[in-house]
Design a protein around this motif. Sequence first.
Motif, mmCIF file in Angstrom:
data_model
loop_
_atom_site.group_PDB
_atom_site.id
_atom_site.type_symbol
_atom_site.label_atom_id
_atom_site.label_comp_id
_atom_site.label_asym_id
_atom_site.label_seq_id
_atom_site.Cartn_x
_atom_site.Cartn_y
_atom_site.Cartn_z
ATOM 1 N N SER A 275 15.531 17.900 30.719
ATOM 2 C CA SER A 275 14.818 17.629 31.969
ATOM 3 C C SER A 275 15.743 17.290 33.123
ATOM 4 C CB SER A 275 13.829 16.467 31.750
ATOM 5 O OG SER A 275 14.517 15.320 31.272
ATOM 6 N N SER A 276 17.044 17.198 32.846
ATOM 7 C CA SER A 276 17.974 16.855 33.918
ATOM 8 C C SER A 276 19.348 17.446 33.615
ATOM 9 C CB SER A 276 18.093 15.334 34.063
ATOM 10 O OG SER A 276 18.735 14.771 32.931
ATOM 11 N N GLU A 277 20.163 17.548 34.634
ATOM 12 C CA GLU A 277 21.517 18.057 34.461
ATOM 13 C C GLU A 277 22.349 17.106 33.604
ATOM 14 O OE1 GLU A 277 25.338 19.515 37.168
ATOM 15 O OE2 GLU A 277 23.396 19.090 38.099
ATOM 16 N N LEU A 278 22.077 15.801 33.715
ATOM 17 C CA LEU A 278 22.799 14.820 32.917
ATOM 18 C C LEU A 278 22.506 15.017 31.423
ATOM 19 C CD1 LEU A 278 24.638 12.349 32.933
ATOM 20 C CD2 LEU A 278 22.580 10.913 33.091
ATOM 21 N N LYS B 83 24.065 17.174 25.980
ATOM 22 C CA LYS B 83 23.808 18.085 24.862
ATOM 23 C C LYS B 83 25.001 19.014 24.635
ATOM 24 C CE LYS B 83 19.920 20.599 22.861
ATOM 25 N NZ LYS B 83 18.551 21.112 23.086
ATOM 26 N N LEU C 244 21.624 17.818 30.053
ATOM 27 C CA LEU C 244 22.288 19.067 29.678
ATOM 28 C C LEU C 244 23.758 18.830 29.370
ATOM 29 C CD1 LEU C 244 22.432 22.145 29.377
ATOM 30 C CD2 LEU C 244 22.750 22.290 31.859
ATOM 31 N N ASP C 245 24.422 18.051 30.221
ATOM 32 C CA ASP C 245 25.835 17.725 29.978
ATOM 33 C C ASP C 245 25.999 17.007 28.646
ATOM 34 O OD1 ASP C 245 26.529 18.859 32.358
ATOM 35 O OD2 ASP C 245 26.608 16.960 33.469
#
Length: 294
Positions: free
Chosen positions: A209-212, A217, A214-215
Amino acid sequence: MGYQKVNMVLERGFYSKENINWVYQSHQKFLIGLRLNLNYVKEVLEQESDNLQLWSNLDPQFGTYGICRSIEWEYTQDRHRKGDVLIEKRRTYLHLFYNDEKAAKDRADQNELYTQLYYELTHNERKDYHAKDYAKYFDVVEIPKRGIKVTAKEDVMKAEIRNYGYFAMLSNDVRDPFEALCLYRSKDIVEKGFGNLKDRLNFRRMQVSSELALDGKLFVGFIALIYLSHLKKKMQEAKLFDRWTLQGVLDEVDLIEVFQAPEVGKVIGEVTKKQKELFQSLGITPPLLQILGT
């Protein structure tokens, strides 16, 4: 990126004279897979094919025969400022390998291809992407009132048979064939591990749900690949590849049950004798069985 020394490990699809010259010009070390139809590979393979399959050239860990031969690479560089072309000889190491299992697989795959091509030709179901293969392996003659006659080009097929089980690599740094094979397969470990991230860990769809997130993961996936590479290295040092595959080791330890109990914490299930021996071979203290209430 700040790295002082980089060793490039490349698939054979990256091979070209221009690319090898560029790597030399950049003063980089490389190891790259080769096609067997290259003239200098065919020449050395023809000379060494008998020696290659001697017991003294077998590595039991890989189940593969290997030799290294020093050759000269004709390095060329366009020097635009001087308006000329620099031509030099560079020492390079050609690694040749033979594997019985690969030979059997190559034969099965090639026979399957021949059968498929023959069926498509005789049933008028030609595929555009097989056009070159039709012309390479079969003669097709149109016969009035009878349709077509399809004949195998046996000379071409015999030439293919001679290459079953063989593969080759080129390096300007690694001299030992099995060190080269180990490095090349380490690349495969990471690639297969990345495939597991996509399939088994659902990395095809990030679902974050967020770029953070994603980073985070991606970072976890990166760490997992480091662990895979380290596990492969430890298995090689312990010579476990004589009896195990990397996936086999992961599957074996995956059977150990671990769960959290609210008042006790982490609880580890039974660890079998085989699993204990596996941990000890890897230099790891086996986990102890914990029973609730003890």
